[in-house]
Design a protein around this motif. Sequence first.
Motif, PDB file in Angstrom:
ATOM      1  N   SER A 127      63.166 110.251  14.269  1.00 12.91           N
ATOM      2  CA  SER A 127      63.369 111.185  15.385  1.00 12.91           C
ATOM      3  C   SER A 127      62.791 110.627  16.682  1.00 12.91           C
ATOM      4  O   SER A 127      63.376 110.821  17.761  1.00 12.91           O
ATOM      5  N   GLN A 128      61.680 109.913  16.596  1.00 11.27           N
ATOM      6  CA  GLN A 128      61.092 109.305  17.787  1.00 11.27           C
ATOM      7  C   GLN A 128      61.964 108.160  18.309  1.00 11.27           C
ATOM      8  O   GLN A 128      62.135 107.994  19.520  1.00 11.27           O
ATOM      9  N   ILE A 129      62.508 107.387  17.381  1.00 12.72           N
ATOM     10  CA  ILE A 129      63.398 106.294  17.787  1.00 12.72           C
ATOM     11  C   ILE A 129      64.667 106.850  18.422  1.00 12.72           C
ATOM     12  O   ILE A 129      65.197 106.292  19.396  1.00 12.72           O
ATOM     13  N   GLN A 130      65.161 107.971  17.904  1.00  9.12           N
ATOM     14  CA  GLN A 130      66.349 108.598  18.488  1.00  9.12           C
ATOM     15  C   GLN A 130      66.105 109.027  19.930  1.00  9.12           C
ATOM     16  O   GLN A 130      67.019 109.003  20.757  1.00  9.12           O
ATOM     17  N   LYS A 131      64.872 109.410  20.257  1.00 12.81           N
ATOM     18  CA  LYS A 131      64.545 109.768  21.643  1.00 12.81           C
ATOM     19  C   LYS A 131      64.685 108.558  22.558  1.00 12.81           C
ATOM     20  O   LYS A 131      65.175 108.673  23.681  1.00 12.81           O
ATOM     21  N   TYR A 132      64.249 107.404  22.053  1.00 14.87           N
ATOM     22  CA  TYR A 132      64.412 106.175  22.830  1.00 14.87           C
ATOM     23  C   TYR A 132      65.888 105.829  22.997  1.00 14.87           C
ATOM     24  O   TYR A 132      66.322 105.398  24.072  1.00 14.87           O
TER      25      TYR A 132
END
Length: 204
Positions: free
Chosen positions: A48-53
Motif C-alpha cells: 500500500s505504501q509503494i502504491q502511494k509512490y
Amino acid sequence: NQKTINMLTSKECPKCGALLNTKSNICEYCKARVFISSVSYLSNYDNSQIQKYIKYYKALIKVAPDDDKGYLGLGICYLQLSMFPFAKKNLETAIDIAPDNASAYYYYCLATIAGERIRFMSLDTIEEMLMYLNTAIGMEPSNQLYLLLMSMIKHDFYVLNSLSEKKPTYEELFAQLDVSQIEYEEIQRLKTCVKVSSFDKFGI
C-alpha cells in the motif's frame, strides 16, 4: 525535479501526505525520499505504501512527461511489486530520457529476466542485457551489483549451455566480485527476479 514538483496539483509527500518543501528531495516530516533511486530503499515498505509512490509518480509524469526520475521511480516501484512488464516499460523510458543513469540499465535487466531461468532465455535477450550492463559498468566500473548480475548471466547462459563467451568471461568477472559490498536488500530483490543453477556459486 523540484520544478516538476511545483507543477503538481498535489505537492504532498507520497508516504505521509505532508506538504513538501519543494527545495528538498526529503520530506521534512517523515524523512522519506520523494524520488526513489534504488530497490533497497523500498525494502521496508508494504504494497500500500509503494502504491502511494506509484500514484505520485504517475501524477508527476502526467505534468512532466520528460522527467526521468518519475519514470525511474515508477520502474523501481513496479519491480519491487514484481510487476515486471510495467517495470520494464518505465525503466526503458527513463533510459531513453536520461541515458547516463547507470542504475536504470541494471534494473531494466532485472525486469527483463522477470523471474525466468537465465539459461533458457533467447540469445537476443541475453545480448541486449549484456549490452545494457556493459553500459552501466562503463559508468560505474566498481559497482559490484552490476558485476554480479553480469557474471550470473555469463555463467548460466554461456557456460552451462557450452557456448563461447566474449570477454570479460564469467571467471574474469567472478574474480573481481566482492559481494560483501552489496546491500542485502539488493541481493534479495535480485534473487527474486533472477533464476540460476545455484546462488551459492556466486556467494549469495
